[in-house]
Design an enzyme around this catalytic site. Sequence first.
Site, PDB file in Angstrom:
ATOM      1  N   CYS A  69      50.159  43.368  40.724  1.00 21.39           N
ATOM      2  CA  CYS A  69      49.362  42.140  40.739  1.00 21.39           C
ATOM      3  C   CYS A  69      50.245  40.923  40.979  1.00 21.39           C
ATOM      4  O   CYS A  69      49.799  39.925  41.539  1.00 21.39           O
ATOM      5  CB  CYS A  69      48.576  41.993  39.450  1.00 21.39           C
ATOM      6  N   HIS A 128      49.268  39.876  33.364  1.00 17.52           N
ATOM      7  CA  HIS A 128      48.500  40.155  34.577  1.00 17.52           C
ATOM      8  C   HIS A 128      48.394  38.881  35.404  1.00 17.52           C
ATOM      9  O   HIS A 128      48.190  37.789  34.869  1.00 17.52           O
ATOM     10  CB  HIS A 128      47.106  40.662  34.206  1.00 17.52           C
TER      11      HIS A 128
END
Length: 938
Positions: free
Chosen positions: A319, A872
């Site tokens: 990510c 994230h």
Amino acid sequence: MAEVSMCRRSSLSPDEERILIKDIALAAEAKSKEGDTFFLITQRWWQHWIDYVNQEQQPDVSELCDLADSSSFKRPAGIDNSDLISDDAIEIQDTLLEGRDYVLLPQQVWNQLHTWYGGGPTLPRRVISSGPSHTEMAVEVYPLRLQLLVVPKGGRSTIRISKKETIGELHRRACEIFDLSPEQVCIWDFYGRKQHALMTDIDKTLDDANIQMDQDILVEVLSPDNGTRPSGYTSSVRYDGSLEKEAASVLVEPSKSSLSIAGGLSASKGASRSYNTELAQSQSLTSVRELDTTYGTIGVSTRGSSGGLTGLQNLGNTCFMNSAIQCLVHTPEFARYFREDYHQEINWENTLGMRGELALAFGELLRKLWAPGRTPVAPRPFKTKLARFAPQFSGYNQHDSQELLAFLLDGLHEDLNRVKQKPYIKSKDADGRPDEEVADEYWANHIARNDSIIVDVCQGQYKSTLVCPICNKVSVTFDPFMYLSLPLQSTTTRTMTVTVFTCNGSALPSAYTVTVPKQGRCRDLIQALSNASSVKHSERLLLVEIQNHMIQRFLEDPLILLSTIKDDDHLAAYKVQKAAKNTKYLQLIHRRKDQGTSDGQITSGWLPYGTPLLSAISCDDEITRGNIQNMVHTMLSPMLRTESLDHTDISGARSAIAASNPSGNLRGEACTDSAISNSMNNDITGSKPVKSLKLSLQLVDESNACIDLSVGEEKAITLPSASTSILVYADWSQKLLDKYQTHYLENLPEVFKYGPVTKKARTEPLSLYTCLEAFLREEPLVPEDMWYCPQCKERRQASKKLDLWRLPEVLVIHLKRFSYSRSMKHKLETFVNFPIHDFDLTNYIAHKSNSGHQLYELYALTNHYGSMGSGHYTAHIKLLDENRWYSFDDSHISPINEEDVKSAAAYVLFYRRVKSEDSFVSNGVLSCGGDNKVASHK
């Protein structure tokens, strides 16, 4: 499926198990070497065991164990590593993280635990050498996974093999898997489905041969007539994609292998070295025409919502890469550039670049993301190419999105640099020339060596000013920047309490609480205190730190960071006359008798107490012992008790003082009883203050001997020449303590006293403008980065000041949320109030001749959620054709409202200049608003 094995239940207590495993682990770590075996064990089971063996350390454990949810204190069942295994029950999962999913145990520790608990499956991994010098060690958790492709007969097999194995071992195992005679087989580095090199050096390791995770190896079977190919022979075989599918997957364990022992064990996930000379062979095997065909124009949607809304699959903690890529591919200038024919600008020969491969891989990925259709794209080819040139991003660990972005911008620039031969240009000193002339010269020199779409769009210029603290030599340079990294603090200001003392007996000590920049300097604190305490033009404040009733240090350097002053420190400031050249400071240290016992005998001694007083003293005139006594009495006079004076006299004096000051500007201290009585006493005795009580004063001379100042008042004294301070002890008897209000000296407050945080302090946001101002603020260089002063001919800790001079078309701003130290990593969750529209930088540009407002609009940003290493990343992007914001979370894309763009997770901001009347985009020519050179997309 968990391995089933017999185990002998430990007869030891939990604490005894803990101690034994600790001893085994320490002994194993001390002897760790290359080739040792470590074992993966699931973090879940390991944490359960840790809780079990540490239960005796827990408070009130007997009560906790009675609770229904106290299972962590029960003995664990057998080891179950099944959650580390992939669905095919052959290999471990690709996305495992050390510390989150598993821990690594030395073989001796694993053997002991397995003896006690049994279970499995057993997951051994070897220790290999790593790092550029091969002196570090790491556990190779993920050996190389390679696809063996057999030509011409077809065949395929997946193997695992250590990157420290040799080419000869790979050749042997390929022959073994496909049942081939070694004399009939040649193996090729088939990275990217292109024959890069014939692998003939059998003693070379796969790591040194730059073989990457998940790449292909071509196994060429020679006909009996041809025999074995000579070394360096170029094959004409080309893979046509017709190889048969097969089901075999072979795990090849390394026969020899190889912990970053310093500070603990670390896992290596197949990280390899950067580009080496073998890649150069690919140029002779692949023509430019072939590359044009491979990366030719594909169907691209240039308008409408059908383009630009394609997600990127997460390949395992990618990510960080996906968010940065989406922001770049949605930068309009880059989207247009890479969707046109950019190949002619690729610099194939730049040794600082990646031979164009990074630019080609990025361009291909961008075209896929802008193609019609919204099926998420797997960026595996780009990820593999990235790992080839930047091994720090290889494997499946989480990385910093900003670090990747910095590498991409720099790498793309070098791959697309229009300058084929960089000229050597020596920068000239400013020598007093106008800034505009020097800045243009620096920029022209920069462009002469660096000319690409990245420079056209993203690079700006700032002015850097260095000032030598000794000789005041000023050095001015103008340097390019690709992005701005702005400091980020949890709060922008702090309150500091400092007690201010007068030296002339005009007022009692008074504590002032002022607000200063948290990342400010001593000059900010001194200025705030000067305003609060009404310091006169003829006066200045001398700031000191007090420890153990002594002056610990003088805070005279105005550039000392306020962050070096702790909240529980004690500070004092003294009003002194602006000093002449030959001036010293008299420090009055207070002492009182201390009664104690030693070996049963009663002893007494003088110990420091209270807060020192300080006054300036001129060394040009002769100083007598009487002069010192008078100075001390003057400093102490505001604290002299006034019981002997009639209250009526004090009231009358107060009225007289008020009458003489009709403006009403009297400060409160001037009307205190002690101040008035001092004034009255001065009127009675002349210019000398009252000396109704004799103080015992001791002056410390150069030999550290004490001179009694209470005798021989007219006798001259020799002031210490080696020090800027004169130390005088005032010994307070109980009788003297009763005559003075010494509590003013005793209660020195802390810099900050902790209490409940106010609602305003909790909710006040940090402005992006404040972050920019902190970045541009003058500050001293860190000691390890001192500047060589050409005038002093020595390295100096110069002060450095940055100013923005030339702004780019696209301004990238990195908020420094992460801090690193030897022992910890920390993330700041501060909410930054950044403007989405009309980010006005006009007043921050030092180059005032730039006409018009410097306005920017936000069009993209990356966000980081969670903690460091396991967080994230997402991206928020505004599609300009739709004028609408979207959230890009790997493969998932969803519309969001503009008010939801701002959050405390914002990490890297992308701003684009608002076009002025003289800016234009026409006929493929991009204007950068007069700041950068015009970029022609040839």
